[in-house]
Design a protein around this motif. Structure first.
Motif, PDB file in Angstrom:
ATOM      1  N   THR A 269      40.185  70.728  44.204  1.00  0.00           N
ATOM      2  CA  THR A 269      39.303  70.066  43.223  1.00  0.00           C
ATOM      3  C   THR A 269      38.986  68.621  43.629  1.00  0.00           C
ATOM      4  O   THR A 269      39.795  67.952  44.282  1.00  0.00           O
ATOM      5  CB  THR A 269      39.955  69.985  41.825  1.00  0.00           C
ATOM      6  N   LYS A 270      37.826  68.163  43.173  1.00  0.00           N
ATOM      7  CA  LYS A 270      37.433  66.777  43.454  1.00  0.00           C
ATOM      8  C   LYS A 270      38.347  65.783  42.731  1.00  0.00           C
ATOM      9  O   LYS A 270      38.620  64.706  43.239  1.00  0.00           O
ATOM     10  CB  LYS A 270      35.962  66.543  43.104  1.00  0.00           C
ATOM     11  N   GLU A 271      38.853  66.182  41.564  1.00  0.00           N
ATOM     12  CA  GLU A 271      39.726  65.271  40.814  1.00  0.00           C
ATOM     13  C   GLU A 271      41.030  65.007  41.578  1.00  0.00           C
ATOM     14  O   GLU A 271      41.506  63.866  41.634  1.00  0.00           O
ATOM     15  CB  GLU A 271      40.064  65.858  39.431  1.00  0.00           C
ATOM     16  N   GLU A 272      41.608  66.072  42.156  1.00  0.00           N
ATOM     17  CA  GLU A 272      42.864  65.869  42.902  1.00  0.00           C
ATOM     18  C   GLU A 272      42.651  64.950  44.105  1.00  0.00           C
ATOM     19  O   GLU A 272      43.538  64.184  44.472  1.00  0.00           O
ATOM     20  CB  GLU A 272      43.421  67.208  43.389  1.00  0.00           C
ATOM     21  N   TYR A 294      38.283  76.701  51.019  1.00  0.00           N
ATOM     22  CA  TYR A 294      37.747  75.752  50.023  1.00  0.00           C
ATOM     23  C   TYR A 294      36.633  74.904  50.612  1.00  0.00           C
ATOM     24  O   TYR A 294      35.824  74.338  49.877  1.00  0.00           O
ATOM     25  CB  TYR A 294      38.870  74.870  49.468  1.00  0.00           C
ATOM     26  N   LEU A 295      36.598  74.803  51.939  1.00  0.00           N
ATOM     27  CA  LEU A 295      35.517  74.056  52.593  1.00  0.00           C
ATOM     28  C   LEU A 295      34.272  74.918  52.744  1.00  0.00           C
ATOM     29  O   LEU A 295      33.170  74.417  52.911  1.00  0.00           O
ATOM     30  CB  LEU A 295      35.965  73.595  53.997  1.00  0.00           C
ATOM     31  N   TRP A 296      34.463  76.247  52.682  1.00  0.00           N
ATOM     32  CA  TRP A 296      33.342  77.140  52.953  1.00  0.00           C
ATOM     33  C   TRP A 296      32.762  77.773  51.689  1.00  0.00           C
ATOM     34  O   TRP A 296      31.563  77.781  51.471  1.00  0.00           O
ATOM     35  CB  TRP A 296      33.742  78.233  53.953  1.00  0.00           C
ATOM     36  N   ASP A 317      34.090  74.768  42.347  1.00  0.00           N
ATOM     37  CA  ASP A 317      32.628  74.672  42.332  1.00  0.00           C
ATOM     38  C   ASP A 317      32.049  73.982  43.566  1.00  0.00           C
ATOM     39  O   ASP A 317      32.777  73.374  44.348  1.00  0.00           O
ATOM     40  CB  ASP A 317      32.193  73.913  41.075  1.00  0.00           C
ATOM     41  N   ALA A 318      30.717  74.050  43.684  1.00  0.00           N
ATOM     42  CA  ALA A 318      30.037  73.452  44.838  1.00  0.00           C
ATOM     43  C   ALA A 318      30.346  71.961  44.953  1.00  0.00           C
ATOM     44  O   ALA A 318      30.493  71.436  46.059  1.00  0.00           O
ATOM     45  CB  ALA A 318      28.527  73.682  44.730  1.00  0.00           C
ATOM     46  N   GLU A 319      30.478  71.272  43.810  1.00  0.00           N
ATOM     47  CA  GLU A 319      30.747  69.829  43.899  1.00  0.00           C
ATOM     48  C   GLU A 319      32.178  69.551  44.393  1.00  0.00           C
ATOM     49  O   GLU A 319      32.425  68.518  45.019  1.00  0.00           O
ATOM     50  CB  GLU A 319      30.477  69.138  42.560  1.00  0.00           C
ATOM     51  N   ALA A 323      33.085  67.459  47.778  1.00  0.00           N
ATOM     52  CA  ALA A 323      34.078  66.372  47.789  1.00  0.00           C
ATOM     53  C   ALA A 323      35.147  66.625  48.854  1.00  0.00           C
ATOM     54  O   ALA A 323      35.615  65.686  49.508  1.00  0.00           O
ATOM     55  CB  ALA A 323      34.718  66.245  46.411  1.00  0.00           C
ATOM     56  N   LEU A 324      35.529  67.883  49.043  1.00  0.00           N
ATOM     57  CA  LEU A 324      36.526  68.208  50.067  1.00  0.00           C
ATOM     58  C   LEU A 324      35.962  67.944  51.462  1.00  0.00           C
ATOM     59  O   LEU A 324      36.664  67.443  52.347  1.00  0.00           O
ATOM     60  CB  LEU A 324      36.953  69.677  49.946  1.00  0.00           C
TER      61      LEU A 324
END
Ligand SMILES: [Zn+2]
Length: 475
Positions: A269-272, A294-296, A317-319, A323-324
């Motif tokens: 997740t972007k939050e982590e 998670y990158l793909w 999600d895509a966002e 972020a990853l």
């Protein structure tokens, strides 16, 4: 002793990217030559025209072999600290022989296997058995993590104290803690036990970070809404972002308090990412992993892939994916483990509740990283760092993971720009499928050297015996 000159390469390391050649003697790299702007090959105080290097090498080292790679890219072979090779206990899904072969074909030359096997690797005796099972059968260099449970702290502490004989700290990679249950049910949910493990300073503490109570509540909600036919799209709402955030917040807080060498596995997740960025300011020993999955992929893919995208933590999600990718670029992501976790297609064909979580992916790590690098304009040095160097350094695998004289000759040679469409057969996982089937990726693995032996040539196994050696861990 065998002597090879791997000539005419683009050599990429974590902090350099240059044309040159690698000399190998026995199982180690003995020389790295750099081609300078004047067309000279330079190593230390020696310099000669680059084109004359093969002849010089063969004169200096009689009976040596020269291979011209015509500008292909060389990286240190992958060091993957996150694999589930299913041995012992689940040979129908995979075993050390079958899955380490897939690793080798994907350019992963060393791996550290996770403890959620059957029986689980939660004691010195179980670790000994695994080490014995891998000897002579592993295509790539092998090591194992120890699993934490609510009750095995003293067993692990006694392993951390050096013993003259028997299993000690050098014999295992890190300590894996399931803060959320996954395959194998090794949940550590006792807060005192958790704190005690986080006080261990001389080993990496690896966490599967999802909050069990949030998952249970989400699962109950989904069951009452959908009965026993939960759509796979709902996986990301059951294994939710909040489950990751709450668990990772708790782990980061403990790691900041105790100075733990915390490695957050498969960040999704972007939050982590933001939380880890902040925590690293207080404790620079905190590190983060993500995987190709998670990158793909992103949540848009559940409809197409169904259970073939069901893994824990869930793909978000895509966002989050964006972020990853950004975190991979900036260096916030330290390592790319595969989380290779095969299950049979039959098992995956079940309904949501009984379809197991996990994806076979070890052969796709490098191609996905190279494709993402091309799409996001990420320097290949970053890929060299996350694919091999940082992991080797973190776990104290002293003589591997780098292309430099004295290191073991574990090398992968790729064509980063060559495209291929993944087929299930080409990738030959024992489980017979991969979520990447039909995906177009860059980065064909052309050759792989393990301990100085050419094990893959032209993308295929050369037919030599398994060359994997046991890893030792100096941290
Ligand atoms: Zn895993």
């Amino acid at each position: 002793m065998t002597r090879y000159l791997l000539h005419n390469l683009r050599i990429v390391t974590g902090d350099s990217d240059f044309p040159g050649s690698i000399a190998v003697e026995g199982d180690r790299i003995c020389d790295v030559w750099k081609k300078d702007n004047d067309g000279m090959a330079v190593s230390g105080s020696r310099a000669l025209p680059f084109d004359e290097l093969p002849r010089y090498f063969q004169t200096e080292m009689p009976r040596s072999e020269v291979t011209d790679f015509h500008g292909l890219t060389a990286l240190a072979g992958g060091v993957d600290a996150h694999v589930h090779f299913r041995e012992p206990g689940m040979p129908h899904k995979g075993d050390i022989g079958s899955e380490s072969l897939s690793a080798m074909l994907g350019g992963v030359t060393s791996y550290i296997d996770m403890p959620n096997t059957n029986p689980p690797t939660i004691s010195a005796a179980r670790l000994s058995e695994k080490l014995g099972a891998a000897e002579g059968r592993s295509w790539a260099n092998y090591g194992f993590h120890i699993g934490a449970t609510n009750t095995n702290l003293s067993e692990i502490e006694s392993m951390l104290e050096k013993h003259e004989d028997g299993i000690g700290a050098r014999d295992f990679g890190g300590i894996k803690i399931f803060m959320g249950a996954s395959t194998g049910n090794m949940l550590v949910d006792d807060n005192d036990a958790l704190s005690a493990f986080f006080r261990i300073k001389d080993k990496e503490i690896l966490i599967h970070s999802e909050d069990e109570s949030i998952i249970k509540a989400n699962m109950a909600k989904a069951s009452s809404r959908y009965g026993d036919d939960i759509p796979f799209q709902v996986h990301k709402d059951i294994r939710s972002r909040q489950a990751c955030i709450r668990s990772t917040a708790k782990a980061l807080e403990l790691a900041m308090r105790y100075g733990t060498r915390l490695h957050v596995l498969h960040v999704s997740t972007k939050e982590e990412i933001e939380m880890i960025r902040a925590a690293k300011q207080y404790n620079p020993e905190i590190t983060a992993e993500t995987s190709a999955n998670y990158l793909w992929f992103c949540s848009d893919d559940y409809e197409r892939l169904g259970s073939h995208l069901k893994c824990n933590p869930s793909v978000k999600d895509a966002e989050d994916r964006a972020a990853l990718r950004e975190a991979l670029k900036t260096g916030l992501i330290d390592t790319a483990g595969s989380d290779h976790a095969p299950h049979l297609a039959d098992e995956k064909a079940r309904k949501y509740m009984s379809a197991p979580s996990g994806l076979p992916s070890i052969r796709q790590t490098l191609p996905v990283l190279l494709t993402v690098a091309a799409e996001e304009d990420i320097p290949l040095s970053r890929i060299a760092s996350v694919f091999s160097e940082k992991t080797a350094d973190m776990f104290g695998i002293r003589d591997r993971g780098h292309i430099k004289p004295g290191c073991k000759a574990d090398i992968v040679i790729v064509d980063p720009a060559a495209e291929h469409v993944v087929t299930a057969n080409e990738y030959g996982y024992r489980c017979g499928w991969t979520p990447y089937e039909g995906v177009r990726l860059n980065g064909m693995v052309k050759a792989v050297y393990i301990n100085g032996c050419m094990c893959v040539s032209d993308g295929k196994a050369t037919g030599v015996q398994p060359q994997g050696q046991r890893l030792t861990f100096d941290r």
